[in-house]
Design an enzyme around this catalytic site. Structure first.
Site, PDB file in Angstrom:
ATOM      1  N   ASP A  35      26.209  34.117  44.202  1.00 44.35           N
ATOM      2  CA  ASP A  35      26.297  35.291  42.750  1.00 44.35           C
ATOM      3  C   ASP A  35      25.371  36.345  42.800  1.00 44.35           C
ATOM      4  O   ASP A  35      24.686  35.946  42.669  1.00 44.35           O
ATOM      5  CB  ASP A  35      26.985  34.650  41.580  1.00 44.35           C
ATOM      6  CG  ASP A  35      27.701  35.216  40.781  1.00 44.35           C
ATOM      7  OD1 ASP A  35      28.448  34.612  40.202  1.00 44.35           O
ATOM      8  OD2 ASP A  35      27.241  36.100  40.052  1.00 44.35           O
ATOM      9  N   VAL A 101      37.391  38.134  39.328  1.00 43.54           N
ATOM     10  CA  VAL A 101      38.286  38.411  41.053  1.00 43.54           C
ATOM     11  C   VAL A 101      38.951  37.806  41.379  1.00 43.54           C
ATOM     12  O   VAL A 101      39.442  36.503  41.199  1.00 43.54           O
ATOM     13  CB  VAL A 101      36.669  38.325  42.087  1.00 43.54           C
ATOM     14  CG1 VAL A 101      37.004  39.015  43.145  1.00 43.54           C
ATOM     15  CG2 VAL A 101      35.683  39.089  41.211  1.00 43.54           C
ATOM     16  N   HIS A 105      38.442  31.804  44.632  1.00 42.73           N
ATOM     17  CA  HIS A 105      36.696  31.525  44.848  1.00 42.73           C
ATOM     18  C   HIS A 105      36.105  30.269  44.423  1.00 42.73           C
ATOM     19  O   HIS A 105      36.688  29.941  43.420  1.00 42.73           O
ATOM     20  CB  HIS A 105      35.508  32.645  44.398  1.00 42.73           C
ATOM     21  CG  HIS A 105      35.741  33.266  42.718  1.00 42.73           C
ATOM     22  ND1 HIS A 105      36.837  34.107  43.209  1.00 42.73           N
ATOM     23  CD2 HIS A 105      34.863  33.066  41.746  1.00 42.73           C
ATOM     24  CE1 HIS A 105      36.908  34.749  41.558  1.00 42.73           C
ATOM     25  NE2 HIS A 105      36.082  33.687  40.503  1.00 42.73           N
TER      26      HIS A 105
END
Ligand code: AMP
Length: 120
Positions: A35, A101, A105
């Site tokens: 990240d 996003v 994920h």
């Protein structure tokens, strides 16, 4: 529900090689990378290579091969990062989950004690 995928999202661009990433592990169906704003000593994102917007989309629509590949990547990330004392896996989803996003994920976060999951 219907899932609509925006192929201009930042993780789609990472998968196309348009934006660099610090890869931890990759296989045919998944990519794992650090990240950019780590919340802990270990903070890795595992994403499927397919166009899935969220965990519920992926769990309901991805093929068994895609799901197995994704889970293999999760296992490899845990092995490579050495989170033997524990970690947290988080899939923020849509508005209530504060997902920024719109490409599924899984955050793998560890390397320190993380406290309770949610404030009471
Ligand atoms: P979420 O709020 O669950 O959608 O989390 C999105 C995560 O993506 C955040 O933790 C960001 O720090 C991370 N992020 C955004 N852009 C990038 C990037 N280019 N490379 C790596 N991580 C990123």
């Amino acid at each position: 529900m219907e899932f609509s995928y925006d192929d201009q999202n930042i993780f789609a661009r990472i998968l196309r090689g348009e934006i660099p990433n610090k890869t931890v592990f990759e296989n045919d169906h998944a990519l794992a990378f650090h990240d950019i704003e780590p919340q802990a000593p270990v903070h890795v994102l595992v994403i499927p290579k397919g166009a899935y917007v969220s965990l519920d989309h992926f769990a309901g629509a991805a093929t068994p091969e895609e799901q197995a590949g994704f889970m293999q990547a999760v296992a490899e990330v845990c092995r490579i990062t050495g989170v033997d004392d524990g970690f947290r896996a988080i899939a923020n989803t849509r508005a209530h989950g504060v997902q920024d996003v719109p490409h599924f994920h899984l955050h793998i976060i560890g390397g320190r004690h993380l406290g309770r999951m949610l404030p009471k």
